[in-house]
Write a protein that holds these residues in place. Structure first.
Motif, short mmCIF file in Angstrom:
data_model
loop_
_atom_site.label_atom_id
_atom_site.label_comp_id
_atom_site.label_asym_id
_atom_site.label_seq_id
_atom_site.Cartn_x
_atom_site.Cartn_y
_atom_site.Cartn_z
N PRO A 42 0.77 -1.20 0.09
CA PRO A 42 -0.10 -0.03 -0.05
C PRO A 42 0.74 1.35 -0.05
O PRO A 42 0.38 2.33 -0.60
N ASP A 43 1.85 1.35 0.63
CA ASP A 43 3.03 2.30 0.80
C ASP A 43 4.06 1.80 1.34
O ASP A 43 4.36 0.84 1.84
N ALA A 44 5.31 2.66 1.16
CA ALA A 44 6.62 2.05 1.87
C ALA A 44 6.65 1.99 3.12
O ALA A 44 7.47 1.19 3.48
N SER A 45 5.71 2.56 3.88
CA SER A 45 5.79 2.31 5.34
C SER A 45 5.26 0.80 5.85
O SER A 45 5.52 0.50 6.82
N TRP A 46 4.97 0.29 4.89
CA TRP A 46 4.51 -1.22 5.27
C TRP A 46 5.69 -2.09 5.27
O TRP A 46 5.87 -3.39 5.76
N TRP A 47 6.99 -1.55 4.88
CA TRP A 47 7.97 -2.30 4.68
C TRP A 47 8.78 -2.54 5.97
O TRP A 47 9.65 -1.33 6.37
N PRO A 48 9.08 -3.53 6.41
CA PRO A 48 10.04 -3.64 7.78
C PRO A 48 11.39 -3.47 7.91
O PRO A 48 12.17 -3.94 6.73
N GLY A 49 11.91 -2.45 8.26
CA GLY A 49 13.41 -2.00 8.40
C GLY A 49 14.33 -3.27 8.60
O GLY A 49 15.32 -3.09 8.08
N GLU A 50 14.12 -4.06 9.31
CA GLU A 50 14.99 -5.08 9.67
C GLU A 50 15.26 -5.88 8.32
O GLU A 50 16.61 -6.53 8.48
N LEU A 51 14.51 -5.81 7.30
CA LEU A 51 14.81 -6.67 6.28
C LEU A 51 15.77 -5.92 5.49
O LEU A 51 16.86 -6.66 4.61
N ASP A 52 16.18 -4.51 5.52
CA ASP A 52 17.06 -3.84 4.73
C ASP A 52 18.47 -4.20 5.45
O ASP A 52 19.41 -3.78 5.10
N GLY A 53 18.36 -4.85 6.76
CA GLY A 53 19.72 -5.17 7.37
C GLY A 53 20.32 -6.46 7.22
O GLY A 53 21.19 -6.99 7.70
N CYS A 54 19.58 -7.05 6.16
CA CYS A 54 19.57 -8.77 5.94
C CYS A 54 20.93 -8.86 5.18
O CYS A 54 21.27 -7.88 4.31
N PRO A 55 21.75 -9.80 5.46
CA PRO A 55 23.02 -9.97 4.73
C PRO A 55 22.82 -10.49 3.60
O PRO A 55 21.68 -11.28 2.94
N ARG A 56 23.88 -10.02 2.65
CA ARG A 56 23.73 -10.50 1.04
C ARG A 56 24.25 -11.50 0.94
O ARG A 56 25.66 -11.82 1.30
N VAL A 57 23.88 -12.64 0.13
CA VAL A 57 24.61 -13.97 -0.51
C VAL A 57 24.32 -13.77 -1.72
O VAL A 57 23.22 -14.25 -2.43
N GLY A 58 25.53 -13.55 -2.68
CA GLY A 58 25.45 -13.60 -4.06
C GLY A 58 24.68 -12.31 -4.35
O GLY A 58 25.00 -11.04 -3.90
N ARG A 59 23.79 -12.13 -5.23
CA ARG A 59 23.29 -11.01 -5.80
C ARG A 59 22.08 -10.28 -4.85
O ARG A 59 21.64 -9.26 -4.82
N ARG A 60 21.68 -11.19 -3.83
CA ARG A 60 20.43 -10.96 -3.12
C ARG A 60 20.64 -10.99 -1.71
O ARG A 60 21.50 -11.96 -1.07
#
Length: 234
Positions: A42-60
């Motif tokens: 519905p808008d960007a406020s629904w995105w949990p900030g914790e996911l932005d701190g997840c480690p990258r493995v390869g491209r994702r």
């Protein structure tokens, strides 16, 4: 197996099932693509900030169960409940565009205020009356369009934090777990591949919690073992 629960004999097919260590279960990580999800919310406020701190493995980046539990620990407000819903969907979906679009229909098919109300009611039922009644709420009067048992049980699982009100902790029940139950002969031939009634969910919880007590492990370790077995080629 009866509709009402599992007897001692019905647990025998699962006795040889290898059960993973808890660290492996909590570390189960799934890649995701933030850019595919944001346009569907519905808008960007629904995105949990914790996911932005997840480690990258390869491209994702990859989100594991521990991270979603950390999101769920904040649940109880409208915003935090939204974050739990999104985190559980992201963890359960992966990066395939088709799968992400299908999960995004949750937000397209129901007005935001109704999602909030129904999600809040089901989570309140979990806290106050336990996972069976929360499942009943999601499966009936508080159901959210396009959010079926395979995904709302993920929401309940993380919301329960590995525990629950009453005798059961909430657990994930999806098609892969269901396939394992049938392969192992732990359920009857009429057990469906999807769309499980509330009494079926109670039956599943009774079965898995019983085996967890026998093995002295957490119930979600048994659920993870079933998922691994169900995902193997037959």
């Amino acid at each position: 197996m009866t509709e009402s629960g599992a007897g001692s004999g019905t647990r025998e097919p699962l006795e040889g099932l290898p059960v993973p260590e808890l660290d492996a279960v909590l570390g189960q990580a799934v890649p995701f693509d933030r850019d595919r999800w944001l346009p569907l919310l519905p808008d960007a406020s629904w995105w949990p900030g914790e996911l932005d701190g997840c480690p990258r493995v390869g491209r994702r980046p990859r989100v594991d169960r521990r991270t979603v539990f950390s999101v769920a620990a904040r649940a109880g407000t409208v915003e935090a409940d939204r974050h739990l819903l999104v985190a559980a969907l992201v963890w359960g979906t992966g990066t395939k565009a088709r799968g992400v679009r299908r999960r995004g229909r949750v937000f397209a098919g129901t007005p935001v205020a109704e999602i909030d109300a129904r999600l809040g009611a089901a989570l309140a039922a979990l806290r106050e009356r336990g996972p069976v009644e929360a499942y009943r709420a999601f499966n009936n009067e508080h159901g959210i369009a396009q959010l079926g048992p395979a995904f709302f049980t993920k929401v309940l699982y993380f919301a329960g934090g590995g525990a629950g009100a009453g005798p059961y902790a909430p657990l994930i029940l999806d098609g892969v777990v269901s396939r394992a139950l049938k392969r192992l002969g732990a359920v009857d031939g009429k057990w469906p591949e999807a769309g499980w009634r509330t009494d079926r969910y109670r039956q599943y919880l009774d079965l898995v919690h019983g085996l967890a007590r026998q093995r002295s492990v957490r119930p979600d370790q048994v659920e993870a073992a079933l998922f691994h077995h169900g995902g193997r080629a037959s």
